[in-house]
Motif scaffolding. Sequence first.
Motif, mmCIF file in Angstrom:
data_model
loop_
_atom_site.group_PDB
_atom_site.id
_atom_site.type_symbol
_atom_site.label_atom_id
_atom_site.label_comp_id
_atom_site.label_asym_id
_atom_site.label_seq_id
_atom_site.Cartn_x
_atom_site.Cartn_y
_atom_site.Cartn_z
ATOM 1 N N GLY A 6 1.098 -1.639 -0.030
ATOM 2 C CA GLY A 6 0.080 -0.283 0.244
ATOM 3 C C GLY A 6 1.235 1.165 0.317
ATOM 4 N N TYR A 7 1.473 0.969 0.584
ATOM 5 C CA TYR A 7 2.534 2.530 0.519
ATOM 6 C C TYR A 7 3.648 2.902 -0.364
ATOM 7 C CZ TYR A 7 1.902 3.114 5.592
ATOM 8 O OH TYR A 7 1.500 3.850 6.726
ATOM 9 N N ALA A 8 4.565 1.322 -1.639
ATOM 10 C CA ALA A 8 4.689 1.696 -2.281
ATOM 11 C C ALA A 8 3.945 1.768 -3.474
ATOM 12 C CB ALA A 8 5.494 -0.235 -2.661
ATOM 13 N N VAL A 9 2.219 2.013 -3.893
ATOM 14 C CA VAL A 9 1.754 2.451 -4.337
ATOM 15 C C VAL A 9 1.000 3.655 -4.502
ATOM 16 C CG1 VAL A 9 -0.588 2.117 -5.667
ATOM 17 C CG2 VAL A 9 0.523 0.088 -5.185
ATOM 18 N N ALA A 10 1.113 3.466 -2.907
ATOM 19 C CA ALA A 10 1.107 5.891 -3.046
ATOM 20 C C ALA A 10 2.217 6.371 -2.882
ATOM 21 C CB ALA A 10 0.578 5.902 -1.254
ATOM 22 N N LEU A 11 3.580 5.546 -2.970
ATOM 23 C CA LEU A 11 4.882 6.710 -3.138
ATOM 24 C C LEU A 11 4.913 6.576 -4.699
ATOM 25 C CD1 LEU A 11 6.727 5.181 -0.356
ATOM 26 C CD2 LEU A 11 6.066 7.851 -0.955
ATOM 27 N N ARG A 17 1.363 10.539 -3.687
ATOM 28 C CA ARG A 17 2.299 10.875 -3.022
ATOM 29 C C ARG A 17 2.057 12.050 -2.923
ATOM 30 N NH1 ARG A 17 5.698 8.675 -7.036
ATOM 31 N NH2 ARG A 17 6.149 11.246 -7.588
ATOM 32 N N ARG A 18 1.631 13.010 -3.395
ATOM 33 C CA ARG A 18 1.660 14.496 -2.602
ATOM 34 C C ARG A 18 0.478 14.484 -0.863
ATOM 35 N NH1 ARG A 18 -2.696 15.650 -5.722
ATOM 36 N NH2 ARG A 18 -4.151 15.949 -4.087
ATOM 37 N N LEU A 19 0.163 13.381 -0.637
ATOM 38 C CA LEU A 19 -0.714 13.633 0.480
ATOM 39 C C LEU A 19 0.603 13.508 1.332
ATOM 40 C CD1 LEU A 19 -4.066 11.671 -0.103
ATOM 41 C CD2 LEU A 19 -3.190 13.477 0.340
ATOM 42 N N PRO A 20 1.688 12.073 1.810
ATOM 43 C CA PRO A 20 3.030 12.185 2.678
ATOM 44 C C PRO A 20 3.870 13.374 2.284
ATOM 45 C CG PRO A 20 2.984 10.079 1.365
ATOM 46 C CD PRO A 20 1.975 11.067 0.695
ATOM 47 N N VAL A 139 11.606 9.921 -3.116
ATOM 48 C CA VAL A 139 11.297 9.932 -4.739
ATOM 49 C C VAL A 139 10.726 10.907 -5.148
ATOM 50 C CG1 VAL A 139 9.512 8.731 -6.027
ATOM 51 C CG2 VAL A 139 10.350 7.139 -3.349
ATOM 52 N N ASP A 140 10.309 11.840 -4.877
ATOM 53 C CA ASP A 140 10.148 13.337 -6.080
ATOM 54 C C ASP A 140 10.866 13.549 -5.675
ATOM 55 O OD1 ASP A 140 7.277 14.396 -6.149
ATOM 56 O OD2 ASP A 140 8.028 16.338 -5.061
ATOM 57 N N GLY A 141 12.072 14.018 -5.366
ATOM 58 C CA GLY A 141 13.556 14.429 -5.537
ATOM 59 C C GLY A 141 14.183 13.710 -7.072
ATOM 60 N N ARG A 142 13.850 12.644 -7.046
ATOM 61 C CA ARG A 142 14.165 11.836 -7.651
ATOM 62 C C ARG A 142 13.718 11.695 -9.829
ATOM 63 N NH1 ARG A 142 18.328 7.409 -6.791
ATOM 64 N NH2 ARG A 142 16.965 6.731 -8.471
ATOM 65 N N THR A 143 11.992 12.364 -9.275
ATOM 66 C CA THR A 143 11.790 12.185 -10.346
ATOM 67 C C THR A 143 11.053 13.282 -10.391
ATOM 68 O OG1 THR A 143 8.990 12.566 -9.170
ATOM 69 C CG2 THR A 143 9.722 10.784 -9.698
ATOM 70 N N ARG A 144 11.836 14.062 -10.341
ATOM 71 C CA ARG A 144 12.235 15.832 -10.881
ATOM 72 C C ARG A 144 12.975 16.323 -11.792
ATOM 73 N NH1 ARG A 144 9.664 20.333 -6.935
ATOM 74 N NH2 ARG A 144 7.881 18.257 -6.493
#
Length: 144
Positions: A6-11, A17-20, A139-144
């Motif tokens: 569940g956490y993997a999907v959310a991330l 991913r915006r929620l966390p 994750v967000d830092g890696r995708t930008r």
Amino acid sequence: MVVLAGYAVALAVPSLRRLPLEIAVRAPETSTLEWIALHIPVGTVLAEEAIFRGTLDPLLAASAGATAPAISAVDFGLWHIQPARAAQDPVLPTVLATTLAGLVFSVLRRRSGSATAPALLHLAINAGGALAPVAARWVDGRTR
């Protein structure tokens, strides 16, 4: 494993991913490590599972029978009103989510005959919740 998935999907899903990431902005005064090593296992999981699954569930089972898990779950949800207010989280969604979690924990306790199984699930959910903002930033830092 389900909690981890569940956490993997959310991330993995940007809109989830915006929620966390929003939670990451409200950094606590204590470190994530301290939350995961001390506050969550002792201050939350041990205390709540001793109260709800260790004490309340058996008492309710003796007096309320089949409705015991539902009653305990509602109590567990209401227990989280003050923490939601303190964290400035929306109260109703918090109560609904923790009521659902409480129902799962109570059913798991009833089926396993022990408070250990729900305590381990509770620990996995809460520790994952504490790690999710850190992981989301990474994750967000890696995708930008």
